[in-house]
Design a protein around this motif. Structure first.
Motif, mmCIF file in Angstrom:
data_model
loop_
_atom_site.group_PDB
_atom_site.id
_atom_site.type_symbol
_atom_site.label_atom_id
_atom_site.label_comp_id
_atom_site.label_asym_id
_atom_site.label_seq_id
_atom_site.Cartn_x
_atom_site.Cartn_y
_atom_site.Cartn_z
ATOM 1 N N UNK A 12 33.056 32.431 31.782
ATOM 2 C CA UNK A 12 32.363 33.503 32.479
ATOM 3 C C UNK A 12 32.825 34.864 31.965
ATOM 4 N N UNK A 13 34.139 35.001 31.719
ATOM 5 C CA UNK A 13 34.663 36.260 31.201
ATOM 6 C C UNK A 13 34.098 36.591 29.836
ATOM 7 N N UNK A 14 33.995 35.597 28.972
ATOM 8 C CA UNK A 14 33.438 35.820 27.633
ATOM 9 C C UNK A 14 31.972 36.224 27.721
ATOM 10 N N UNK A 15 31.222 35.501 28.555
ATOM 11 C CA UNK A 15 29.792 35.797 28.693
ATOM 12 C C UNK A 15 29.579 37.188 29.281
ATOM 13 N N UNK A 16 30.382 37.543 30.289
ATOM 14 C CA UNK A 16 30.229 38.865 30.880
ATOM 15 C C UNK A 16 30.635 39.954 29.888
ATOM 16 N N UNK A 17 31.691 39.713 29.115
ATOM 17 C CA UNK A 17 32.090 40.685 28.101
ATOM 18 C C UNK A 17 30.989 40.926 27.095
ATOM 19 N N UNK A 18 30.332 39.847 26.671
ATOM 20 C CA UNK A 18 29.212 39.988 25.733
ATOM 21 C C UNK A 18 28.058 40.747 26.377
ATOM 22 N N UNK A 19 27.743 40.402 27.637
ATOM 23 C CA UNK A 19 26.655 41.080 28.339
ATOM 24 C C UNK A 19 26.980 42.553 28.562
ATOM 25 N N UNK A 20 28.255 42.841 28.887
ATOM 26 C CA UNK A 20 28.656 44.235 29.112
ATOM 27 C C UNK A 20 28.545 45.051 27.830
ATOM 28 N N UNK A 21 28.917 44.443 26.696
ATOM 29 C CA UNK A 21 28.812 45.149 25.419
ATOM 30 C C UNK A 21 27.359 45.498 25.112
ATOM 31 N N UNK A 22 26.454 44.543 25.364
ATOM 32 C CA UNK A 22 25.031 44.811 25.142
ATOM 33 C C UNK A 22 24.532 45.900 26.095
ATOM 34 N N UNK A 23 24.946 45.803 27.356
ATOM 35 C CA UNK A 23 24.534 46.792 28.348
ATOM 36 C C UNK A 23 25.010 48.188 27.967
ATOM 37 N N UNK A 24 26.264 48.296 27.527
ATOM 38 C CA UNK A 24 26.810 49.599 27.154
ATOM 39 C C UNK A 24 26.105 50.146 25.921
ATOM 40 N N UNK A 31 38.951 50.904 20.283
ATOM 41 C CA UNK A 31 38.749 49.718 21.110
ATOM 42 C C UNK A 31 39.574 49.784 22.394
ATOM 43 N N UNK A 32 40.756 50.407 22.313
ATOM 44 C CA UNK A 32 41.583 50.565 23.508
ATOM 45 C C UNK A 32 40.906 51.500 24.507
ATOM 46 N N UNK A 33 40.143 52.464 24.009
ATOM 47 C CA UNK A 33 39.390 53.347 24.888
ATOM 48 C C UNK A 33 38.143 52.639 25.416
ATOM 49 N N UNK A 34 37.532 51.800 24.590
ATOM 50 C CA UNK A 34 36.278 51.145 24.948
ATOM 51 C C UNK A 34 36.454 50.069 26.022
ATOM 52 N N UNK A 35 37.484 49.248 25.897
ATOM 53 C CA UNK A 35 37.642 48.094 26.793
ATOM 54 C C UNK A 35 37.783 48.510 28.262
ATOM 55 N N UNK A 36 38.639 49.485 28.618
ATOM 56 C CA UNK A 36 38.704 49.880 30.038
ATOM 57 C C UNK A 36 37.379 50.425 30.549
ATOM 58 N N UNK A 37 36.664 51.176 29.697
ATOM 59 C CA UNK A 37 35.373 51.720 30.113
ATOM 60 C C UNK A 37 34.375 50.608 30.373
ATOM 61 N N UNK A 38 34.368 49.601 29.503
ATOM 62 C CA UNK A 38 33.454 48.469 29.682
ATOM 63 C C UNK A 38 33.806 47.670 30.921
ATOM 64 N N UNK A 39 35.096 47.584 31.239
ATOM 65 C CA UNK A 39 35.529 46.789 32.392
ATOM 66 C C UNK A 39 34.998 47.348 33.708
ATOM 67 N N UNK A 40 34.717 48.646 33.738
ATOM 68 C CA UNK A 40 34.241 49.255 34.978
ATOM 69 C C UNK A 40 32.921 48.658 35.439
ATOM 70 N N UNK A 41 32.091 48.217 34.504
ATOM 71 C CA UNK A 41 30.787 47.662 34.866
ATOM 72 C C UNK A 41 30.927 46.343 35.631
ATOM 73 N N UNK A 42 32.063 45.663 35.480
ATOM 74 C CA UNK A 42 32.221 44.336 36.077
ATOM 75 C C UNK A 42 32.271 44.373 37.594
ATOM 76 N N UNK A 43 32.652 45.509 38.189
ATOM 77 C CA UNK A 43 32.825 45.558 39.643
ATOM 78 C C UNK A 43 31.754 46.389 40.336
ATOM 79 N N UNK A 44 30.775 46.860 39.601
ATOM 80 C CA UNK A 44 29.696 47.649 40.217
ATOM 81 C C UNK A 44 28.759 46.718 40.988
#
Length: 315
Positions: free
Chosen positions: A6-18, A81-94
């Motif tokens: 689920x984490x991998x799939x959400x990470x991929x979906x979040x990258x596309x969304x961003x 990438x260190x800047x990108x990952x925390x920003x992408x993580x924010x979408x997971x809890x919206x």
């Protein structure tokens, strides 16, 4: 195993969304800024110039990736990438819908506020690793600005937490009442202004400050790594807009069904448009004005609002 998948799939979906939000955000900003300046903005590539940002992205992807001779190469290359990952993580809890978020935890509202702030370390190291004075100054400014404006932003959201009785973003959206709009108007204003500063947008774009620092902490970045920093900025705008619309405005004013979804999208677009309008309307602040505004204006207002929310919740 299922949670990892689920984490991998959400990470991929979040990258596309961003990526999609960045493409839309750049095009929308060009259009809004153009209209404000009595221009049309992009018009040649695709209908209404909608493909212009895609063409720019292709150019950036194939562009040469330059690394300064004196740079700390491993740190320099990893920091986007260190800047990108925390920003992408924010979408997971919206809370995109009533009762649902991709990653629903009891402390999801605090997660949304805390995790993107880790990007400050990436910005600081990105400027330092380039071995450039402008980059180093931009990194220090970025870290100081993020730390300063995180406080009033967090306090504004805590007013929501007090009224809702939960630190879950899904719970806040579910507990939303129409009268919160009146009671929490100052908190919403603080959240809106602090969110602009959090993503380094004008008039709070001191970490970049083209007229002073050329481009700040990513002055020496090019190609795809430069594009990642731009993606972080626009993903931060959209994430702040989605979270603000979902919590302060109850998604779609608590209205169920397609109308509520339509209102949620409309509020998000309006929030994003207002952030763009502010950038192109107000001059950049001085560093001392930037810090004074955070500590002497926004923080006291947020504290008073928190007190008011506490009194109201006790009634």
């Amino acid at each position: 195993m299922r949670s990892y998948l689920f984490g991998v799939l959400w990470g991929f979906a979040a990258a596309i969304l961003i990526a999609l939000t960045a493409l839309f955000g750049v095009w929308w900003e060009r259009k809004v800024a153009g209209r404000m300046q009595m221009r049309f903005g992009p018009q040649q590539a695709g209908p209404a110039g909608v493909l212009q940002t895609l063409a720019d992205t292709v150019k950036l992807v194939v562009k040469e990736d330059i690394t300064p001779n004196l740079a700390d190469v491993p740190v320099f290359k990893l920091m986007p990438y260190l800047v990108f990952v925390p920003s992408a993580s924010a979408f997971a809890v919206i809370p995109f819908a009533n009762g649902w978020a991709p990653f629903n935890t009891e402390a999801s509202a605090l997660f949304f506020l805390a995790v993107p702030g880790m990007g400050a370390l990436g910005m600081l190291l990105a400027g330092w690793a380039s071995h450039n004075t402008y980059g180093s100054l931009g990194g220090v400014r970025a870290a100081a600005q993020l730390v300063s404006y995180e406080l009033p932003r967090t306090l504004s959201v805590l007013s929501l937490v007090v009224l809702a009785g939960t630190t879950s973003a899904v719970g806040i959206r579910g507990a939303w009442q129409w009268w919160w709009i009146v009671v929490l108007a100052p908190a919403f204003a603080v959240y809106f202004i602090s969110s602009i500063a959090e993503v380094n947008r004008g008039p709070f774009d001191l970490p970049e400050a083209e007229s002073e620092l050329v481009a700040g902490y990513f002055v020496d970045y090019s190609g795809i790594r430069w594009a990642i920093f731009m993606m972080v900025e626009y993903s931060g705008i959209v994430a702040a807009s989605l979270f603000g619309a979902a919590t302060f405005l109850g998604g779609g004013l608590g209205i169920p069904g397609p109308l509520g979804v339509l209102l949620f999208v409309a509020f998000t677009v309006a929030f994003t448009t207002m952030m763009i309008w502010v950038k192109w309307s107000f001059p950049r602040l001085r560093p001392d004005q930037l810090m004074s505004f955070a500590w002497k204006v926004l923080t006291p207002v947020a504290l008073v609002q928190l007190l008011v929310a506490g009194v109201v919740s006790a009634l």
